[in-house]
Motif scaffolding. Structure first.
Motif, PDB file in Angstrom:
ATOM      1  N   TYR A  30      21.065   4.248  -4.674  1.00  9.75           N
ATOM      2  CA  TYR A  30      19.845   3.572  -5.637  1.00  9.75           C
ATOM      3  C   TYR A  30      19.540   4.546  -6.679  1.00  9.75           C
ATOM      4  O   TYR A  30      18.480   4.939  -7.062  1.00  9.75           O
ATOM      5  N   THR A  70      16.652  -3.487 -10.455  1.00 11.51           N
ATOM      6  CA  THR A  70      18.253  -3.373 -10.333  1.00 11.51           C
ATOM      7  C   THR A  70      18.665  -4.995 -10.206  1.00 11.51           C
ATOM      8  O   THR A  70      19.555  -5.350 -10.993  1.00 11.51           O
ATOM      9  N   CYS A  71      17.937  -6.059  -9.782  1.00  5.57           N
ATOM     10  CA  CYS A  71      18.243  -7.438  -9.621  1.00  5.57           C
ATOM     11  C   CYS A  71      18.214  -7.899 -11.146  1.00  5.57           C
ATOM     12  O   CYS A  71      19.235  -8.578 -11.486  1.00  5.57           O
ATOM     13  N   GLY A 126      15.579 -13.408  -2.197  1.00  2.70           N
ATOM     14  CA  GLY A 126      14.550 -12.634  -2.954  1.00  2.70           C
ATOM     15  C   GLY A 126      13.773 -11.905  -2.103  1.00  2.70           C
ATOM     16  O   GLY A 126      14.114 -11.831  -0.888  1.00  2.70           O
ATOM     17  N   ARG A 173      14.115  -0.328  -2.084  1.00  2.00           N
ATOM     18  CA  ARG A 173      14.508   0.019  -3.576  1.00  2.00           C
ATOM     19  C   ARG A 173      13.555  -0.580  -4.426  1.00  2.00           C
ATOM     20  O   ARG A 173      13.327  -0.180  -5.492  1.00  2.00           O
ATOM     21  N   VAL A 219      18.220 -13.158   2.048  1.00  2.00           N
ATOM     22  CA  VAL A 219      19.468 -13.222   1.628  1.00  2.00           C
ATOM     23  C   VAL A 219      20.533 -13.897   2.318  1.00  2.00           C
ATOM     24  O   VAL A 219      20.144 -14.545   3.217  1.00  2.00           O
ATOM     25  N   ASP A 257      19.998  -0.385   6.043  1.00  2.00           N
ATOM     26  CA  ASP A 257      20.522  -1.523   6.888  1.00  2.00           C
ATOM     27  C   ASP A 257      21.208  -2.392   5.799  1.00  2.00           C
ATOM     28  O   ASP A 257      20.677  -2.530   4.786  1.00  2.00           O
ATOM     29  N   PRO A 258      22.428  -2.774   6.008  1.00  2.00           N
ATOM     30  CA  PRO A 258      23.008  -3.582   4.900  1.00  2.00           C
ATOM     31  C   PRO A 258      22.150  -4.925   4.895  1.00  2.00           C
ATOM     32  O   PRO A 258      21.881  -5.594   5.979  1.00  2.00           O
ATOM     33  N   GLY A 259      21.929  -5.467   3.766  1.00  2.00           N
ATOM     34  CA  GLY A 259      21.292  -6.768   3.945  1.00  2.00           C
ATOM     35  C   GLY A 259      19.941  -6.612   3.632  1.00  2.00           C
ATOM     36  O   GLY A 259      18.920  -7.692   3.562  1.00  2.00           O
ATOM     37  N   ALA A 260      19.431  -5.317   3.262  1.00  2.00           N
ATOM     38  CA  ALA A 260      17.992  -5.068   3.045  1.00  2.00           C
ATOM     39  C   ALA A 260      17.947  -4.203   1.909  1.00  2.00           C
ATOM     40  O   ALA A 260      18.490  -3.016   1.542  1.00  2.00           O
ATOM     41  N   TYR A 261      16.903  -4.551   1.170  1.00  2.00           N
ATOM     42  CA  TYR A 261      16.720  -3.914  -0.179  1.00  2.00           C
ATOM     43  C   TYR A 261      15.124  -3.763  -0.664  1.00  2.00           C
ATOM     44  O   TYR A 261      14.762  -3.600  -1.693  1.00  2.00           O
TER      45      TYR A 261
END
Lengths: 490, 183
Positions: free
Chosen positions: A273, A34-35, A397, A239, A390, A232-236
């Motif tokens: 996602y 996705t990134c 990354g 994904r 981030v 958690d916001p800020g965590a991927y």
């Protein structure tokens, strides 16, 4: 498609995969996580594909997952037969012609070159690309990668996540094969216990003990669940892990199911996602076709199914009892424990829930042993952990480091500090249940106990850097708002 | 979040929607997470991407669940909307990384530009979880807890396409092109 039923057919698939990973013609891969897509990877892929078609070139083009250096996306990797893999950064569609010219002259556009990989330890196997290009830096000499140890992310960004043969080529499903042939489930549980692997969702409970509870529970059926409701916001991390290497998740779960006696598996993944959902669906289909999932797995008489369920945007469903309530068709409100899910879980049956990343550690431990696993990390927190670095940091990354690495190494060595010459003020770990760690305390090692001692938590692995422009009162307000709006109402 | 009341959405389900619900209920019956899957499928199939009260009642009837339980789930999860969505859906990520890089200002500016700034006072306290639709139903602005696109923060999703490193200008341009474009 061939159902794998013996070592002969297993090796045939492996050879077929290797012929794609190390072909006798040039291979170009584009990071299509996705990134990567958010930075134009699809356009790059199409431009390359079109140019290859138009020129009638003998070049293999494939999409891969994210290699972790999200700040340099889109990443493209080029490998000529017998030569190292060369990683190109910040590639745009208009670079396609230059890259293909580089393929024919064996000289890549210097401004795009990031690093090279001569050989790669996939943990379950090794891939030797080739030696050469002394002028190009080896990947792990660059600040962003230096010190990283990719166990969980062993395949991410290097293999095509939509092709099971490439996963098998780097040693995938071998651990499962070994476990089924040995047919000694209790010894696998002992091995996971001996590795002291702790749950990567944040709580840090010993995975081997959890499995032991489920194995000893007497009931039909028993469930195992993968918690991919990364809220958690800020965590991927999860994904990217799923987008880049979905089969490693399936393999961990199939092994877990076999040794605990579970017959049903569920992956609960966030609806936010969509790409991870698609890749996982494809992986499940392929694993069934190849006889690695479903009935009579690998012709060893073992049956196990995995279903995927999409969440619907509720932070609290990352908590295991809320997740179970959600699966049962209720609003996702947590239930008091005990009883624990291992005793009374989904539909009242014994259930084991592990985080995505926990499952990714299983095949490596089975393949390389508990002793090998415990060599990395600290005594109480062995192994590695993936973090999403981030916020106000130069290099953003996914970073996989041994547990116990000090926070400052993440921020200043790998992240190279705050951008634009600003000063770092704090780093937020652990999501809304965590805390902000001020810059004076960045010597703290990142492990379960040390962060808890400061009043934060490690959580699932989000690491949001804040600089002098960020107001801590505002951040506090942000989290109060977040927890208020995501409260389950209890 | 504005809630549809029982009498705002009295439109009768058409055959197509009823058939769609029948199929979804049959497909997921008895499977874990079936209610979520049904609600997701029904909302996705709706032209205005929402769950009407009629649809919820019909789902309750077909699944044999009490309507309260269906309503409870439909109102608990952020993904479900009980009001029709605009032609264009703009979702602003309110994750921590996006917040540190200014997503609250982006959201406020976007609402201002689309004439959605006169939110009711009590809604301000829930600024981080909203779904607002313009009077002409052309735009819905909503927030998402986190897209997991943190390395590209701040991110905004416009009609399921992620825009990275968004600033006020680039977002404004995007909205303008949608305003001038089709529909």
């Amino acid at each position: 498609m061939p159902r794998i039923q013996d070592i002969g057919s297993f090796n045939a698939v492996r050879e077929a995969g290797l012929a794609k990973l190390l072909p006798s013609i040039p291979r170009i891969t584009v990071g299509m996580g996705t990134c990567g897509r958010g930075n134009g990877a699809e356009e790059v892929y199409h431009a390359l594909n079109e140019a290859i078609q138009r020129g009638g070139l003998d070049v293999l083009l494939a999409g891969v997952g994210c290699f972790g250096a999200c700040f340099q996306e889109p990443l493209v990797a080029v490998r000529l037969p017998g030569a190292p893999l060369v990683i190109l950064k910040r590639v745009q569609a208009h670079d396609a012609a230059r890259i293909l010219e580089g393929v024919s002259t064996a000289v890549m556009p210097p401004d795009l070159i990031d690093c090279k990989i001569e050989e790669w330890d996939h943990i379950t196997g090794t891939l030797r690309y080739g030696q050469g290009y002394p002028e190009i830096a080896t990947w792990n000499t660059l600040p962003f990668f230096k010190g990283q140890k990719k166990i969980v992310l062993r395949n991410c960004g290097l293999i095509n996540p939509s092709d099971i043969e490439e996963y098998i080529a780097v040693g995938g499903y071998q651990a499962l094969y070994k476990v089924l042939i040995d047919a000694r489930p209790e010894s696998v549980i002992e091995q996971i216990k001996a590795s002291r692997l702790r749950g990567r969702g944040g709580a840090g409970f010993l995975t081997g003990n959890k499995w032991d509870f489920l194995a000893k529970a007497k009931a039909e059926p028993k469930y195992i669940i993968c918690n991919a409701d990364e809220g958690d916001p800020g965590a991927y991390m999860n994904r990217n892990e799923i987008e880049g290497d979905p089969h490693a998740l399936l393999e961990g779960m199939i092994i877990g199911a076999y040794v605990t006696g579970a017959s049903e598996g569920i992956i609960y993944v966030r609806a936010e996602y969509p790409l991870a959902v698609r890749r996982l669906n494809r992986a499940i289909e392929q694993a069934r076709e190849y006889g690695l999932l479903g009935t009579n797995i690998l012709d060893r008489g073992f049956n196990f199914n995995i279903e995927m369920v999409q969440g619907a945007g509720a932070f609290v469903c990352g908590e295991e009892t809320a997740l179970i309530a959600s699966l049962e068709g209720f609003a996702g409100r947590p239930r008091p424990r005990p009883p624990y899910p291992a005793q009374k879980g989904l539909y009242g049956k014994p259930t084991d829930i592990n985080n995505v990343e926990t499952w990714y550690n299983i095949a490596p431990i089975v393949t390389r042993g508990a002793g090998w696993f415990a060599e990395t990390g600290s005594v109480k927190s062995p192994g590695t952990k993936v973090f999403s670095l981030v916020g106000k940091v130069t290099n953003t990354g996914l970073v996989e480091m041994p547990l116990g690495t000090p926070l400052k190494s993440f921020i200043y060595d790998i992240g190279e500090g705050a951008p634009n010459g600003r000063h770092v003020k704090a780093v937020q770990t652990g999501g809304p249940s965590g805390g902000c760690i001020p810059v004076e305390m960045l010597d703290t090692p990142v492990d379960y106990e040390s962060l808890a001692q400061l009043g934060s938590i490690m959580g699932s692995g989000g690491m949001v850097v804040m600089d002098e422009d960020n107001c801590m009162v505002d951040v506090a307000r942000y989290f109060v708002e977040f927890t208020h709006s995501e409260s389950c109402g209890k | 979040m504005p809630r549809a009341t029982l009498n705002t959405a009295q439109a009768v389900l058409d055959d197509r929607e009823r058939l769609m619900i029948d199929q979804a209920v049959a497909r997921y019956a008895g499977r874990p997470g079936s209610l979520l899957a049904v609600l997701e499928a029904v909302q996705e199939a709706n032209t205005h991407k929402y769950l009407s009260m009629e649809a919820l009642r019909y789902i309750a009837r077909e699944t044999g669940e009490p309507p309260a339980r269906i309503y409870s789930a439909a109102t608990f999860y952020a993904l479900f909307g009980l009001d029709p969505q605009g032609d264009n859906v703009v979702a602003v990520c309110r994750g921590t990384a996006c917040h540190t890089r200014g997503s609250r200002d982006l959201l406020d500016k976007l609402c201002l530009d689309l004439g959605l700034s006169d939110r009711e006072p009590d809604e301000n306290s829930e600024a981080d979880k909203l779904a607002l639709t313009t009077a002409d139903r052309r735009f819905t602005v909503r927030t998402v807890a986190c897209f997991g696109q943190c390395a590209l923060a701040p991110v905004v999703e416009v009609n399921h396409h992620i825009l990275s490193h968004v600033n006020e200008r680039s977002l404004q341009r995007e909205i303008q092109s949608l305003e001038q474009g089709r529909k």
